[in-house]
Write a protein that holds these residues in place. Structure first.
Motif, PDB file in Angstrom:
ATOM      1  N   HIS A 471       3.606   6.021 -12.557  1.00 29.29           N
ATOM      2  CA  HIS A 471       5.414   5.247 -12.534  1.00 29.29           C
ATOM      3  C   HIS A 471       4.615   3.603 -12.836  1.00 29.29           C
ATOM      4  CE1 HIS A 471       6.463   8.366  -9.674  1.00 29.29           C
ATOM      5  NE2 HIS A 471       4.974   8.240  -9.273  1.00 29.29           N
ATOM      6  N   ARG A 472       5.485   3.381 -13.318  1.00 27.96           N
ATOM      7  CA  ARG A 472       5.869   1.944 -14.126  1.00 27.96           C
ATOM      8  C   ARG A 472       5.226   1.183 -12.931  1.00 27.96           C
ATOM      9  NH1 ARG A 472       9.114  -1.306 -18.104  1.00 27.96           N
ATOM     10  NH2 ARG A 472      11.352  -0.373 -16.724  1.00 27.96           N
ATOM     11  N   LEU A 473       4.683  -0.295 -11.806  1.00 28.24           N
ATOM     12  CA  LEU A 473       5.241  -0.356 -10.949  1.00 28.24           C
ATOM     13  C   LEU A 473       4.956  -2.240 -11.112  1.00 28.24           C
ATOM     14  CD1 LEU A 473       4.135  -0.377  -7.925  1.00 28.24           C
ATOM     15  CD2 LEU A 473       1.970  -0.972  -8.074  1.00 28.24           C
ATOM     16  N   GLN A 474       5.689  -2.600  -9.859  1.00 24.65           N
ATOM     17  CA  GLN A 474       5.724  -4.133 -10.054  1.00 24.65           C
ATOM     18  C   GLN A 474       5.984  -4.014  -8.276  1.00 24.65           C
ATOM     19  OE1 GLN A 474       7.038  -6.679 -12.076  1.00 24.65           O
ATOM     20  NE2 GLN A 474       5.734  -8.044 -10.071  1.00 24.65           N
ATOM     21  N   VAL A 475       4.205  -5.217  -8.218  1.00 26.97           N
ATOM     22  CA  VAL A 475       4.186  -5.746  -6.702  1.00 26.97           C
ATOM     23  C   VAL A 475       4.995  -6.579  -6.254  1.00 26.97           C
ATOM     24  CG1 VAL A 475       1.966  -6.615  -5.464  1.00 26.97           C
ATOM     25  CG2 VAL A 475       1.989  -4.774  -7.404  1.00 26.97           C
ATOM     26  N   PRO A 476       5.774  -7.096  -4.947  1.00 30.98           N
ATOM     27  CA  PRO A 476       6.323  -7.241  -4.731  1.00 30.98           C
ATOM     28  C   PRO A 476       5.123  -8.973  -4.186  1.00 30.98           C
ATOM     29  CG  PRO A 476       5.736  -6.048  -2.614  1.00 30.98           C
ATOM     30  CD  PRO A 476       4.763  -5.322  -4.264  1.00 30.98           C
TER      31      PRO A 476
END
Length: 530
Positions: A471-476
């Motif tokens: 999965h593509r991921l963007q951390v908060p």
């Protein structure tokens, strides 16, 4: 004295108003559909009348008399002809309907010249990969027609392709990762660098769908996520990848974002996590985000090998057992963690043999967060101490049964220093920051279905849980609240999630005035007490 109920119009007036508006809107749409021919004819008559007035205004005054005589003669002839008035009315209505039609510009059929040139260039670039000399009717050939190879395509306002369906011959080796990788790299270069493209291979239909993905949101701040115990939000991904969304707040805005949820505990198949990245890629941000979520239901032990004080905000907080930066404290804390894991296993085993539920002190999750353990290896060798990674073997091997979760974060330049237990037992993987396809495959165990880009924001990367998809991921955004570069909104968001400050892990009480090291900690207490 009994209270009289409010009139119905006052108690549910807003609902009735909304329902009335919806009914009125529906009635207006229905009336528009029914009266559409009449509206068209009326608009056409108005346009004909305007054209007649313009014609009369443009006619010279000396020629208006003969024009009136000609019009009167035509009207007289039509009136005397059998069925003349009826035919005249029909002709007038037909002319009005033609003049009153919608004159929207028709959508252009097919691509324009620049788009055609792009598609032809892309077609020619694919010829060496999809063409074969033995093919009697080649789909790809130099100077061939791209229309048969590209059945569907879309372009954005800048003229770059955002969606493309590619047909390829059946003899292409689409089952080999190397062959697919060459095609994906070529399409990424020809379709426009700087964007991420998703590649969906239909091996049965011999089709490849290329889609330009929008960037993931980077404005999601740290907050309480709606999750169950044992669920940890690693970050957020594309809507097409997961079937779940979380309600989030961004100021006064409310929106639903698809998350990447990592499940831990006794029934987890991936109880431990490995995070890899470059300096400044957001690995510490991810560990802080996980720590804030873990403190809701469990205890946290933090070991920092970088020595930069990234986790100073957790020191002395309720549920934080220790935040160690020195070698001696790290070894002592990890030795205790290994002993605690064994104690939990023995206590749970005795309870099962006696037919009792597990003790309460074995149910509370224990989280061990280790940031850059390779930094302790040379220090431990020089001091004659045990390598801290060797002390992680017991929690890694038996942590799932004992409710112990281990998270290890390391940088790519020190990946070779990771021990075998860390590599074997951390089946949940996250890669943050810019990375090559080979690096992603080496850490995640599979190539992502998107093309990595060289420049990404902090906290951006890929995640794979066990043998699942990438999965593509963007951390908060969970920055260090004591960092001067942190914005005021992010600082308050992190401080609001921190547990209250109690006493250090060793049980010693802090003297008055020493529990606030700087102005940022003073602000933390002010936010917590407000």
């Amino acid at each position: 004295m009994a209270r009289r109920p409010l009139p119905r119009i006052l108690s549910n007036g807003s609902a009735q108003i909304a329902r009335s508006r919806e009914l009125a809107r529906t009635a207006a749409d229905s009336a528009t559909d029914v009266l559409h021919p009449l509206i068209t004819i009326t608009r056409g008559l108005r346009r004909l009348a305007s054209a007649g007035r313009r014609k009369w205004a443009d006619t010279p005054k000396d020629k208006r008399g003969p024009l009136l005589f000609l019009v009167a003669s035509v009207i007289l002839v039509v009136a005397l002809v059998p069925y003349g008035p009826l035919l005249a009315v029909i002709t007038l209505m037909a002319a009005a309907a033609w003049q009153g039609r919608d004159r929207g510009e028709p959508a252009p059929e097919g691509p324009d010249e620049s788009q055609t040139q792009r598609l032809q260039s892309l077609y020619e670039a694919l010829v060496p990969y999809f063409a074969a000399a033995e093919d009697p009717a080649p789909l790809y050939a130099h100077g061939g027609e791209w229309e048969k190879a590209f059945p569907a395509y879309e372009f954005d306002e800048t003229g770059r392709c955002v969606h493309l369906v590619i047909r390829y011959p059946a003899y292409f080796t689409d089952g080999e990762a190397a062959s697919r990788g060459r095609i994906e790299q070529l399409l990424h270069a020809k379709s426009g660098r700087g964007r991420e493209y998703h590649f969906a291979w239909d091996e049965e239909g011999n089709q490849l769908t290329v889609t330009a993905l929008p960037p993931l949101p980077t404005d999601i701040a740290a907050q309480r996520f709606v999750t169950a115990p044992g669920e940890t939000v690693l970050g957020f991904t594309d809507p097409s990848q997961v079937q779940r969304t979380l309600p989030l707040t961004h100021g006064e805005e409310r929106r639903d974002v698809p998350p990447v949820v990592w499940r831990t505990g006794i029934r987890s198949t991936e109880p431990h996590l490995l995070v890899m990245g470059q300096p400044g890629s957001g690995t510490s941000t991810l560990l802080r985000s996980i720590a804030l979520q873990a403190l809701q239901y469990g205890d946290v032990l933090v070991v920092e090998g970088g020595g930069t004080g990234e986790y100073a905000c957790l020191t002395g907080r309720d549920g934080v057992l220790a935040v160690e930066c020195a070698l001696a404290g790290t070894v002592a804390s990890l030795e205790w963690a290994a002993t605690e894991t064994e104690r939990r296993l023995i206590a749970a085993n005795r309870a099962r043999q006696a037919g009792d539920p597990p003790p309460e002190d074995t149910r509370r999750p224990l989280w061990i967060l280790v940031d850059r353990p390779s930094a302790f290896a040379p220090l431990a060798a020089a001091d004659g101490r045990t390598d801290p990674q060797a002390l992680l073997q017991v929690p890694l091997r038996h942590g799932r049964a004992a409710n112990v979760t281990v998270i290890v974060a390391e940088q790519f330049d020190s990946a070779d220093a990771l021990s075998d237990p860390v590599r074997q037992h951390t089946r949940a993987r996250v890669v943050l920051g810019p990375a090559t396809t080979d690096q992603l495959e080496a850490v995640l165990g599979a190539r992502p279905q998107t093309t990595p880009v060289p420049h990404v924001p902090p906290g951006r990367g890929y995640a794979r849980l066990g043998s699942g998809p990438v999965h593509r991921l963007q951390v908060p955004a969970t920055p260090d609240p004591y960092d001067d570069a942190t914005s005021e909104a992010d600082r308050r968001a992190v401080l609001a999630l921190l547990p209250p400050r109690t006493t250090p892990a060793d049980g010693e009480s802090l003297p008055d005035g020493e529990n606030l090291a700087d102005g940022a900690q003073t602000e933390a207490v002010a936010v917590e007490t407000s």
